[in-house]
Design a protein around this motif. Structure first.
Motif, mmCIF file in Angstrom:
data_model
loop_
_atom_site.group_PDB
_atom_site.id
_atom_site.type_symbol
_atom_site.label_atom_id
_atom_site.label_comp_id
_atom_site.label_asym_id
_atom_site.label_seq_id
_atom_site.Cartn_x
_atom_site.Cartn_y
_atom_site.Cartn_z
ATOM 1 N N LEU A 51 0.832 -1.203 0.000
ATOM 2 C CA LEU A 51 0.000 0.000 0.000
ATOM 3 C C LEU A 51 0.866 1.252 0.000
ATOM 4 C CD1 LEU A 51 -2.729 1.476 0.190
ATOM 5 C CD2 LEU A 51 -2.579 1.188 2.681
ATOM 6 N N ALA A 52 1.890 1.270 0.822
ATOM 7 C CA ALA A 52 2.778 2.433 0.885
ATOM 8 C C ALA A 52 3.500 2.639 -0.447
ATOM 9 C CB ALA A 52 3.789 2.255 2.019
ATOM 10 N N MET A 53 3.929 1.562 -1.071
ATOM 11 C CA MET A 53 4.618 1.694 -2.361
ATOM 12 C C MET A 53 3.665 2.206 -3.435
ATOM 13 S SD MET A 53 7.286 -1.505 -2.456
ATOM 14 C CE MET A 53 6.044 -2.773 -2.285
ATOM 15 N N ALA A 54 2.422 1.737 -3.398
ATOM 16 C CA ALA A 54 1.435 2.206 -4.369
ATOM 17 C C ALA A 54 1.172 3.700 -4.179
ATOM 18 C CB ALA A 54 0.146 1.402 -4.234
ATOM 19 N N LYS A 55 1.066 4.129 -2.941
ATOM 20 C CA LYS A 55 0.862 5.559 -2.658
ATOM 21 C C LYS A 55 2.077 6.375 -3.091
ATOM 22 C CE LYS A 55 -2.966 5.227 0.025
ATOM 23 N NZ LYS A 55 -4.205 5.870 -0.203
ATOM 24 N N ARG A 56 3.252 5.816 -2.955
ATOM 25 C CA ARG A 56 4.474 6.522 -3.359
ATOM 26 C C ARG A 56 4.503 6.736 -4.874
ATOM 27 N NH1 ARG A 56 7.845 10.426 -2.732
ATOM 28 N NH2 ARG A 56 10.044 9.935 -2.881
ATOM 29 N N LEU A 57 3.922 5.832 -5.627
ATOM 30 C CA LEU A 57 3.859 6.003 -7.083
ATOM 31 C C LEU A 57 3.135 7.296 -7.464
ATOM 32 C CD1 LEU A 57 3.218 2.385 -8.398
ATOM 33 C CD2 LEU A 57 5.113 3.893 -9.044
ATOM 34 N N GLU A 105 14.860 0.578 1.028
ATOM 35 C CA GLU A 105 16.101 0.117 1.653
ATOM 36 C C GLU A 105 16.777 1.209 2.477
ATOM 37 O OE1 GLU A 105 18.607 -1.293 -1.483
ATOM 38 O OE2 GLU A 105 17.288 -2.964 -1.971
ATOM 39 N N THR A 106 16.743 2.450 1.988
ATOM 40 C CA THR A 106 17.518 3.522 2.616
ATOM 41 C C THR A 106 16.703 4.414 3.552
ATOM 42 O OG1 THR A 106 17.168 4.951 0.687
ATOM 43 C CG2 THR A 106 19.164 3.591 0.712
ATOM 44 N N SER A 107 15.453 4.673 3.215
ATOM 45 C CA SER A 107 14.614 5.524 4.070
ATOM 46 C C SER A 107 13.153 5.128 3.925
ATOM 47 C CB SER A 107 14.810 7.004 3.728
ATOM 48 O OG SER A 107 14.451 7.253 2.394
ATOM 49 N N PRO A 108 12.770 4.026 4.558
ATOM 50 C CA PRO A 108 11.396 3.532 4.408
ATOM 51 C C PRO A 108 10.335 4.546 4.830
ATOM 52 C CG PRO A 108 12.563 2.292 6.119
ATOM 53 C CD PRO A 108 13.563 3.172 5.438
ATOM 54 N N GLU A 109 10.677 5.483 5.715
ATOM 55 C CA GLU A 109 9.706 6.491 6.146
ATOM 56 C C GLU A 109 9.289 7.404 4.998
ATOM 57 O OE1 GLU A 109 13.802 7.935 6.640
ATOM 58 O OE2 GLU A 109 12.823 6.159 7.449
ATOM 59 N N THR A 110 10.142 7.567 4.008
ATOM 60 C CA THR A 110 9.777 8.347 2.827
ATOM 61 C C THR A 110 8.643 7.654 2.084
ATOM 62 O OG1 THR A 110 12.021 9.185 2.592
ATOM 63 C CG2 THR A 110 10.643 9.286 0.638
ATOM 64 N N VAL A 111 8.702 6.343 2.036
ATOM 65 C CA VAL A 111 7.682 5.565 1.336
ATOM 66 C C VAL A 111 6.421 5.439 2.181
ATOM 67 C CG1 VAL A 111 7.173 3.347 0.220
ATOM 68 C CG2 VAL A 111 9.475 4.325 0.056
ATOM 69 N N THR A 112 6.571 5.153 3.457
ATOM 70 C CA THR A 112 5.383 4.941 4.301
ATOM 71 C C THR A 112 4.608 6.227 4.548
ATOM 72 O OG1 THR A 112 6.712 5.127 6.329
ATOM 73 C CG2 THR A 112 6.342 2.908 5.452
ATOM 74 N N GLY A 113 5.232 7.380 4.365
ATOM 75 C CA GLY A 113 4.538 8.647 4.545
ATOM 76 C C GLY A 113 3.908 9.193 3.279
ATOM 77 N N ALA A 114 4.028 8.472 2.186
ATOM 78 C CA ALA A 114 3.520 8.937 0.880
ATOM 79 C C ALA A 114 1.998 8.900 0.837
ATOM 80 C CB ALA A 114 4.103 8.073 -0.228
ATOM 81 N N PRO A 115 1.406 9.708 0.011
ATOM 82 C CA PRO A 115 2.025 10.605 -0.977
ATOM 83 C C PRO A 115 2.412 11.942 -0.353
ATOM 84 C CG PRO A 115 -0.340 10.667 -1.246
ATOM 85 C CD PRO A 115 -0.056 9.667 -0.151
ATOM 86 N N HIS A 116 3.470 12.527 -0.905
ATOM 87 C CA HIS A 116 3.975 13.803 -0.410
ATOM 88 C C HIS A 116 3.588 14.976 -1.302
ATOM 89 C CE1 HIS A 116 6.362 11.576 2.492
ATOM 90 N NE2 HIS A 116 6.770 10.802 1.506
ATOM 91 N N GLY A 121 -2.863 14.492 1.478
ATOM 92 C CA GLY A 121 -1.794 13.646 1.990
ATOM 93 C C GLY A 121 -2.304 12.270 2.376
ATOM 94 N N LYS A 122 -1.543 11.616 3.208
ATOM 95 C CA LYS A 122 -1.908 10.279 3.655
ATOM 96 C C LYS A 122 -3.224 10.327 4.422
ATOM 97 C CE LYS A 122 0.060 6.199 5.674
ATOM 98 N NZ LYS A 122 0.489 5.329 4.616
ATOM 99 N N VAL A 123 -4.139 9.466 4.035
ATOM 100 C CA VAL A 123 -5.471 9.422 4.625
ATOM 101 C C VAL A 123 -5.474 8.470 5.812
ATOM 102 C CG1 VAL A 123 -7.874 8.786 4.159
ATOM 103 C CG2 VAL A 123 -6.527 9.933 2.407
ATOM 104 N N ASP A 124 -6.196 8.827 6.866
ATOM 105 C CA ASP A 124 -6.382 7.935 8.002
ATOM 106 C C ASP A 124 -7.458 6.934 7.598
ATOM 107 O OD1 ASP A 124 -6.962 6.616 10.354
ATOM 108 O OD2 ASP A 124 -7.282 8.433 11.529
#
Length: 138
Positions: A51-57, A105-116, A121-124
């Motif tokens: 889900l986080a990766m899809a939002k990062r897209l 790999e390097t900063s998973p918080e960038t991905v889990t906080g998406a979309p930026h 933003g990220k919906v609850d």
């Protein structure tokens, strides 16, 4: 034209799959038809689920693909490029997916906080499911 469109869809799906298969788990590692399914299990183990990766897209300008389907693939993401996508667009998508894998790999918080970069933003999702607002004036 239908035969050529079908061939182009198959070619596009296999091209994208070949471009990212070294970074994502492929539960069915064989040539595909017009779509393929990858597993985000490797990325989930590093801190970012599908889900986080899809939002990062979204941040890379791509509409998120179908996720968590089919149910038999853990952390499934179904990639289905159409027959009308240009090589440039396919290459951009591949680069986005590769970048996301490296971000996990390097900063998973960038991905889990998406979309930026999206207007919203990220919906609850828990609150949205438990207390949906079904009208504009609520």
């Amino acid at each position: 034209g239908l035969t050529q469109a079908s061939r182009d869809a198959v070619l596009n799906a296999n091209y994208v799959k070949a471009g990212i298969k070294d970074l994502y788990d492929m539960p069915h590692d064989q040539p595909c038809m017009h779509e393929f399914v990858l597993s985000g299990d490797r990325q989930k183990a590093q801190g970012a689920n599908t889900l986080a990766m899809a939002k990062r897209l979204i941040d890379y300008g791509f509409h998120p693909p179908t996720i968590y389907f089919p149910l038999i693939v853990h952390e499934a993401m179904m990639i289905e490029p159409t027959e009308t996508e240009s090589k440039k667009t396919l290459d951009s998508f591949i680069e986005a997916m590769r970048t996301i894998a490296h971000e996990v790999e390097t900063s998973p918080e960038t991905v889990t906080g998406a979309p930026h970069t999206a207007p919203i933003g990220k919906v609850d999702e828990v609150t949205a499911a438990r207390k949906p607002q079904l009208c504009w004036s609520c």
